[in-house]
Write an enzyme that holds these catalytic residues in place. Structure first.
Site, PDB file in Angstrom:
ATOM      1  N   TYR A 144       0.825  -1.213   0.000  1.00  0.00           N
ATOM      2  CA  TYR A 144       0.000   0.000   0.000  1.00  0.00           C
ATOM      3  C   TYR A 144       0.862   1.266   0.000  1.00  0.00           C
ATOM      4  O   TYR A 144       1.811   1.390   0.780  1.00  0.00           O
ATOM      5  CB  TYR A 144      -0.946  -0.006   1.206  1.00  0.00           C
ATOM      6  CG  TYR A 144      -1.834  -1.228   1.188  1.00  0.00           C
ATOM      7  CD1 TYR A 144      -2.833  -1.369   0.222  1.00  0.00           C
ATOM      8  CD2 TYR A 144      -1.655  -2.272   2.096  1.00  0.00           C
ATOM      9  CE1 TYR A 144      -3.630  -2.501   0.168  1.00  0.00           C
ATOM     10  CE2 TYR A 144      -2.446  -3.409   2.057  1.00  0.00           C
ATOM     11  CZ  TYR A 144      -3.428  -3.521   1.085  1.00  0.00           C
ATOM     12  OH  TYR A 144      -4.196  -4.652   1.024  1.00  0.00           O
ATOM     13  N   ASP A 145       0.484   2.196  -0.878  1.00  0.00           N
ATOM     14  CA  ASP A 145       1.225   3.450  -1.039  1.00  0.00           C
ATOM     15  C   ASP A 145       0.587   4.611  -0.289  1.00  0.00           C
ATOM     16  O   ASP A 145       1.279   5.567   0.088  1.00  0.00           O
ATOM     17  CB  ASP A 145       1.305   3.829  -2.529  1.00  0.00           C
ATOM     18  CG  ASP A 145       2.008   2.776  -3.353  1.00  0.00           C
ATOM     19  OD1 ASP A 145       3.000   2.201  -2.859  1.00  0.00           O
ATOM     20  OD2 ASP A 145       1.559   2.508  -4.489  1.00  0.00           O
ATOM     21  N   THR A 146      -0.739   4.569  -0.115  1.00  0.00           N
ATOM     22  CA  THR A 146      -1.456   5.649   0.567  1.00  0.00           C
ATOM     23  C   THR A 146      -2.096   5.075   1.828  1.00  0.00           C
ATOM     24  O   THR A 146      -2.813   4.077   1.770  1.00  0.00           O
ATOM     25  CB  THR A 146      -2.541   6.257  -0.348  1.00  0.00           C
ATOM     26  OG1 THR A 146      -1.925   6.768  -1.530  1.00  0.00           O
ATOM     27  CG2 THR A 146      -3.270   7.383   0.363  1.00  0.00           C
ATOM     28  N   SER A 152       2.234   8.079   1.163  1.00  0.00           N
ATOM     29  CA  SER A 152       1.359   9.216   1.418  1.00  0.00           C
ATOM     30  C   SER A 152       0.569   8.938   2.696  1.00  0.00           C
ATOM     31  O   SER A 152      -0.002   7.857   2.857  1.00  0.00           O
ATOM     32  CB  SER A 152       0.386   9.423   0.257  1.00  0.00           C
ATOM     33  OG  SER A 152       1.072   9.813  -0.905  1.00  0.00           O
ATOM     34  N   ARG A 164      -4.259   0.408  -3.918  1.00  0.00           N
ATOM     35  CA  ARG A 164      -3.006   0.510  -3.171  1.00  0.00           C
ATOM     36  C   ARG A 164      -3.143   1.501  -2.006  1.00  0.00           C
ATOM     37  O   ARG A 164      -2.191   2.167  -1.602  1.00  0.00           O
ATOM     38  CB  ARG A 164      -1.851   0.908  -4.096  1.00  0.00           C
ATOM     39  CG  ARG A 164      -1.511  -0.194  -5.120  1.00  0.00           C
ATOM     40  CD  ARG A 164      -0.194   0.083  -5.825  1.00  0.00           C
ATOM     41  NE  ARG A 164       0.942   0.127  -4.923  1.00  0.00           N
ATOM     42  CZ  ARG A 164       1.612  -0.932  -4.480  1.00  0.00           C
ATOM     43  NH1 ARG A 164       1.220  -2.160  -4.851  1.00  0.00           N
ATOM     44  NH2 ARG A 164       2.637  -0.798  -3.673  1.00  0.00           N
TER      45      ARG A 164
END
Length: 303
Positions: free
Chosen positions: A18-20, A52, A243
């Protein structure tokens, strides 16, 4: 069934996937004015890995700038444009979705943060706190329609958490919705309770409950788990739902919010939801994707 996270490998896989990261605050990062152990280290770890980080709270008692002051006082890095509260989302909903005419007003049951966000959006309001508007609303005593002149310009009633709620405010709000043609009935959120360091207290949903009962109708709810809050975030931040992960302590708001928006969900057990709600005869039908005891557990990644 929710995946139970416990090992460094579990948390590393989560970090990679996961990016956010969307975080609820009360019960996840802190309880009252007490930080959850390890919260600051985990948030810094995520930023170090170029993730983020956004903060999504149903707390409507503070505006975003004032909410940032709380982050600062607790030593948590946060920027105003990373903070999404139900007060801000409610103001945006009134101005951008309802497109309420500039000559109309909102009758407010709520606290200073809600008023600040309305002013920032250029929305006229009456009611609210003794600091800004109508100090007579903030006194105990009865209410008589014979001694009240309603404002015909009121086009919406907006109810949030109000720790000085009284019969006079409820009576005015009730009558505006009942009498003013087309008057919208809005609530910042429907949380029945909210956590403090010392225990639970009645939440914004408990404050608006008498109005719902008296009017015989449900309000339009702005905060989690409703999609309005996610729309507000999406308008400002570009993210891939596949994500993105929502981290929360409450099944019926945080986790439902994530699921409704197509996000992954991580439940922590430092706030409202207890272990007994995840399994056994009283288990909730809402099942998170992942469960861990505390956000501080992710410090295993630093080991």
């Amino acid at each position: 069934m929710a995946a139970r996270l416990s090992s460094r490998e579990d948390y590393a896989a989560l970090l990679d996937k996961y990016d956010t990261w969307l975080f609820d605050c009360d019960g996840v990062l802190w309880q009252g004015d007490t930080l959850i152990d390890g919260a600051t280290e985990v948030l810094q770890l995520l930023r170090t890995h170029k993730k983020s980080v956004l903060f999504v709270t149903n707390n409507a008692t503070k505006s975003r700038p004032n909410y940032k002051k709380k982050f600062d006082s607790l030593g948590v890095e946060a920027h105003v444009d990373e903070i999404y509260g139900s007060a801000y989302a409610a103001a945006v909903y009134i101005s951008s979705v309802m497109k309420m005419p500039k000559d109309k007003k909102v009758y407010v049951i709520g606290m200073a943060g809600l008023e600040e966000e309305l002013r920032e959006e250029g929305i006229q309001y009456i009611g609210g706190t003794r600091i800004y508007q109508d100090p007579e609303d903030n006194t105990l005593g009865g209410f008589s329609l014979a001694n009240w002149t309603p404002d015909p310009a009121v086009g919406a009633v907006l109810c949030g958490l109000d720790t000085a709620i009284n019969y006079k405010k409820l009576s005015k709000a009730f009558n505006y919705v009942l009498r003013n043609e087309g008057c919208a009935f809005l609530v910042t959120n429907e949380d029945s309770t909210y956590p403090t360091a010392e225990g639970l207290l009645p939440g914004a949903g408990a404050v608006s409950a008498p109005l719902r009962y008296a009017l015989g109708r449900d309000p339009i709810a702005i905060g989690k788990p409703k999609g309005t809050m996610l729309d507000c975030i999406r308008a400002k931040h570009d993210f891939d739902p596949k994500r993105t992960i929502m981290v929360g302590d409450r099944l019926n708001t945080d986790i439902e919010f994530g699921k409704a928006g197509g996000l992954a969900t991580l439940l922590v057990l430092t706030g409202i939801t207890k272990e007994s709600e995840l399994s056994g005869p009283d288990a909730s039908p809402t099942v998170p994707d992942y469960v861990t005891g505390s956000i501080g557990d992710l410090r295993a990644l630093s080991a």
